[in-house]
Design an enzyme around this catalytic site. Structure first.
Site, PDB file in Angstrom:
ATOM      1  N   CYS A  31       0.729  -1.269   0.094  1.00 54.59           N
ATOM      2  CA  CYS A  31      -0.029  -0.051   0.062  1.00 54.59           C
ATOM      3  C   CYS A  31       0.730   1.537   0.112  1.00 54.59           C
ATOM      4  O   CYS A  31       2.003   1.383   0.514  1.00 54.59           O
ATOM      5  CB  CYS A  31      -0.992   0.209   1.092  1.00 54.59           C
ATOM      6  N   GLY A  57       0.846  -0.767  -4.793  1.00 54.25           N
ATOM      7  CA  GLY A  57      -0.255  -1.415  -4.841  1.00 54.25           C
ATOM      8  C   GLY A  57      -1.079  -1.407  -5.908  1.00 54.25           C
ATOM      9  O   GLY A  57      -1.563  -0.332  -6.423  1.00 54.25           O
ATOM     10  N   ASN A 132      -0.523   2.142   5.490  1.00 48.87           N
ATOM     11  CA  ASN A 132       0.176   1.412   5.006  1.00 48.87           C
ATOM     12  C   ASN A 132       1.113   0.631   5.941  1.00 48.87           C
ATOM     13  O   ASN A 132       1.566   1.074   6.927  1.00 48.87           O
ATOM     14  CB  ASN A 132       1.143   2.373   4.143  1.00 48.87           C
ATOM     15  N   GLY A 133       1.281  -0.607   6.145  1.00 47.73           N
ATOM     16  CA  GLY A 133       2.011  -1.363   6.825  1.00 47.73           C
ATOM     17  C   GLY A 133       1.519  -2.640   7.390  1.00 47.73           C
ATOM     18  O   GLY A 133       0.652  -3.371   6.537  1.00 47.73           O
ATOM     19  N   TYR A 271      14.002  -1.879  -3.183  1.00 48.04           N
ATOM     20  CA  TYR A 271      13.247  -2.373  -4.173  1.00 48.04           C
ATOM     21  C   TYR A 271      12.031  -1.481  -4.347  1.00 48.04           C
ATOM     22  O   TYR A 271      11.694  -1.190  -5.462  1.00 48.04           O
ATOM     23  CB  TYR A 271      12.882  -3.729  -3.670  1.00 48.04           C
ATOM     24  N   ASP A 374      21.044  -7.674  -9.793  1.00 43.11           N
ATOM     25  CA  ASP A 374      19.619  -7.676  -9.457  1.00 43.11           C
ATOM     26  C   ASP A 374      19.783  -7.005  -8.072  1.00 43.11           C
ATOM     27  O   ASP A 374      20.523  -7.155  -7.218  1.00 43.11           O
ATOM     28  CB  ASP A 374      19.140  -9.073  -9.510  1.00 43.11           C
ATOM     29  N   CYS A 462      14.683  -9.298   7.370  1.00 40.96           N
ATOM     30  CA  CYS A 462      14.453 -10.368   6.422  1.00 40.96           C
ATOM     31  C   CYS A 462      15.667 -10.853   6.055  1.00 40.96           C
ATOM     32  O   CYS A 462      15.767 -11.873   5.413  1.00 40.96           O
ATOM     33  CB  CYS A 462      13.601  -9.993   5.415  1.00 40.96           C
TER      34      CYS A 462
HETATM   35  S1  SF4 Z   1      11.717  -7.227   7.435  1.00 41.27           S
HETATM   36 FE1  SF4 Z   1      12.809  -6.528   5.439  1.00 41.27          FE
HETATM   37  S2  SF4 Z   1      10.928  -6.021   4.183  1.00 41.27           S
HETATM   38 FE2  SF4 Z   1      10.083  -6.075   6.276  1.00 41.27          FE
HETATM   39  S3  SF4 Z   1      10.643  -4.043   7.046  1.00 41.27           S
HETATM   40 FE3  SF4 Z   1      12.510  -5.114   7.628  1.00 41.27          FE
HETATM   41  S4  SF4 Z   1      13.583  -4.856   6.024  1.00 41.27           S
HETATM   42 FE4  SF4 Z   1      11.757  -4.346   5.309  1.00 41.27          FE
END
Ligand code: SF4
Length: 477
Positions: A31, A57, A132-133, A271, A374, A462
């Site tokens: 979003c 989105g 958003n979130g 990204y 990439d 992540c």
């Molecule tokens: S886990 Fe990754 S995608 Fe999610 S907020 Fe943290 S850096 Fe961003």
């Protein structure tokens, strides 16, 4: 080339693999929000703002306004902003205050009932919410609210804030200040009643939200690039943990929490955000270029050309080329007319479309040793497809450089990164992954370099599994 040769080449295309590639679950943002206070044609300004946030989105879009009699009006639909909003619809949304939303559905799924802004009707005055979130304790809050009498109309977690506000006493701002500390996770809210507009950012500041000036009015947007679209002048970002209220009495700000721990999502730079947006005073294109330069320093390889995967990896590829002094080339072409099916979140919808998304520039690629930059790898099938089309186009070697660390854990803050089991870097190391995608080598950027490029106040969960908030039971799902 003769007709006969053409037919022969067409037969070589692996349609099965192409379909798989197009069906792959990529990273998706959840979003974008846009708001207007005290400006003529507020619905039109919101339309243009949402149009420039469309990359955040594509599943649904909505706009709410407050007319001169204080009545909240709303139009929303599934699909793209430009597919639904006509001048006739925008004229019906009269008034000088507006909030709008573009949606990608992860939490709560699709359907019109989940398209924002969400309207909360109340005897104390109606209000609308766009956000958003992702609320990490949504399940706990929803269960508690339902057990104590709240009725939900939709499955997304946006309504939770509505119910929490409803249960409190006092004026609207007081109720909001009592409700917000109960939420955990990532949220950038725009909330509007007949007199006031509120802009709120969670205490970690995961998702961006900024304010700008337009003549006598104010504009709010998830990304600063949307301000340029309507000629608004950027003022500043809403701070982590800040509640900003704007009404005819002017602009007032306060903190809803003192426990500030700034962890802006690194993926916004890597990204999601547009290259012409600035986040925390850092331009997104410049940050990606810096990532490319640091990656070239970290992972040098002899090659003839550097190419990037369009669109979000081009800046990093330029950075890699600049530092390594290997010529930057235009090696992959992206179809401009990728249908909505390709960016829809469900597997069934993605399966509807069968078209090529990328093609290689044979004259540039043939007989070359290539550095392919990439931004990230999720499940690996996209990378495999790209390496294959470069090899089919005659590339001698393909060395893959990823301008972010390996994704090993899901996101709970509003990004659809797939589940742990779907993340290829959870099961394969870089060498194994290189073999899997058919590249000659593969290297990810390390976390130290990512911090050098983006600063220390970022979330990298992540890549590291180091989540900046409690995750409740989400890691188990
Ligand atoms: S886990 Fe990754 S995608 Fe999610 S907020 Fe943290 S850096 Fe961003």
């Amino acid at each position: 080339m003769s007709v006969g040769q053409n037919e022969k080449n067409e037969k070589k295309i692996n349609f099965k693999e192409n379909i798989q590639y197009l069906q792959e679950r990529e990273l998706h943002e959840e979003c974008g929000v846009f708001g207007v206070f005290n400006a003529n044609n507020a619905s039109y300004l919101t339309y243009y703002g949402l149009h420039s946030l469309q990359h955040r989105g594509q599943e649904g879009a909505g706009i709410s306004t407050v007319d001169e009699n204080g009545k909240i009006k709303r139009q929303r639909a599934e699909g793209l902003v430009s597919d639904f909003f006509t001048p006739k619809k925008l004229d019906q949304l009269d008034g000088k205050m507006a909030i709008g939303h573009v949606r990608y559905s992860t939490s709560g799924g699709g359907g019109l009932e989940n398209v924002q802004p969400i309207l909360i009707r109340s005897h104390r005055g109606d209000f609308v919410v766009a956000y958003n979130g992702n609320i990490v304790n949504a399940l706990e809050l929803r269960t508690e609210l339902e057990l104590t009498g709240s009725i939900f109309h939709a499955s997304s977690d946006t309504e939770i804030i509505g119910h929490l506000i409803q249960r409190e006493t006092g004026d609207f701002k007081t109720r909001l200040l009592k409700a917000l500390p109960k939420l955990e996770g990532a949220f950038s809210f725009l909330i509007m009643n007949k007199d006031e507009l509120f802009a709120i950012r969670d205490k970690n500041g995961f998702r961006p939200l900024s304010i700008a000036r337009l003549e006598d009015g104010y504009i709010f947007s998830s990304e600063s690039s949307a301000f340029n679209m309507i000629g608004a002048s950027f003022i500043r970002e809403i701070e982590a943990g800040e509640l900003l209220r704007i009404s005819k009495n002017g602009l007032k700000t306060c903190k809803y929490s003192e426990e500030i721990n700034k962890t802006m999502c690194a993926m916004e730079y890597i990204y999601f955000s547009r290259p012409d947006s600035d986040i925390n005073n850092l331009n997104v294109h410049v940050s990606r270029q810096k990532c490319g330069e640091l990656l070239a320093k970290q992972s040098p390889t002899k090659a003839d050309i550097v190419i990037g995967v369009p669109d979000s990896s081009l800046s990093a590829a330029m950075g890699y080329a600049k530092y390594s002094k290997i010529p930057y080339e235009f090696g992959l072409v992206k179809s401009r007319y990728v249908g909505r099916t390709f960016i829809s979140p469900t597997q069934a919808k993605r399966a509807e479309g069968v078209k090529m998304k990328l093609s290689a520039m044979k004259s540039v690629i043939k007989d070359k040793k290539i550095i392919l930059v990439d931004d990230s790898i999720v499940r690996g099938t996209t990378s495999k497809h790209i390496v294959q089309i470069l090899k089919d186009a005659g590339a001698k070697e393909v060395h893959m450089k990823i301008a972010s660390p390996a994704i090993i854990s899901p996101c709970f803050y509003g990004v659809d990164t797939s589940t742990s089991g779907e993340l290829i870097s959870n099961t394969l190391d870089a060498k194994q992954l290189s073999e899997y995608i058919g590249a000659d080598s593969l290297e990810f950027m390390n976390t130290e370099n990512l911090k050098k490029a983006l600063g220390n106040d970022i979330c990298m969960a992540c890549f590291t599994r180091d989540y900046p908030t409690k995750t409740y039971n989400l890691l188990k799902h």
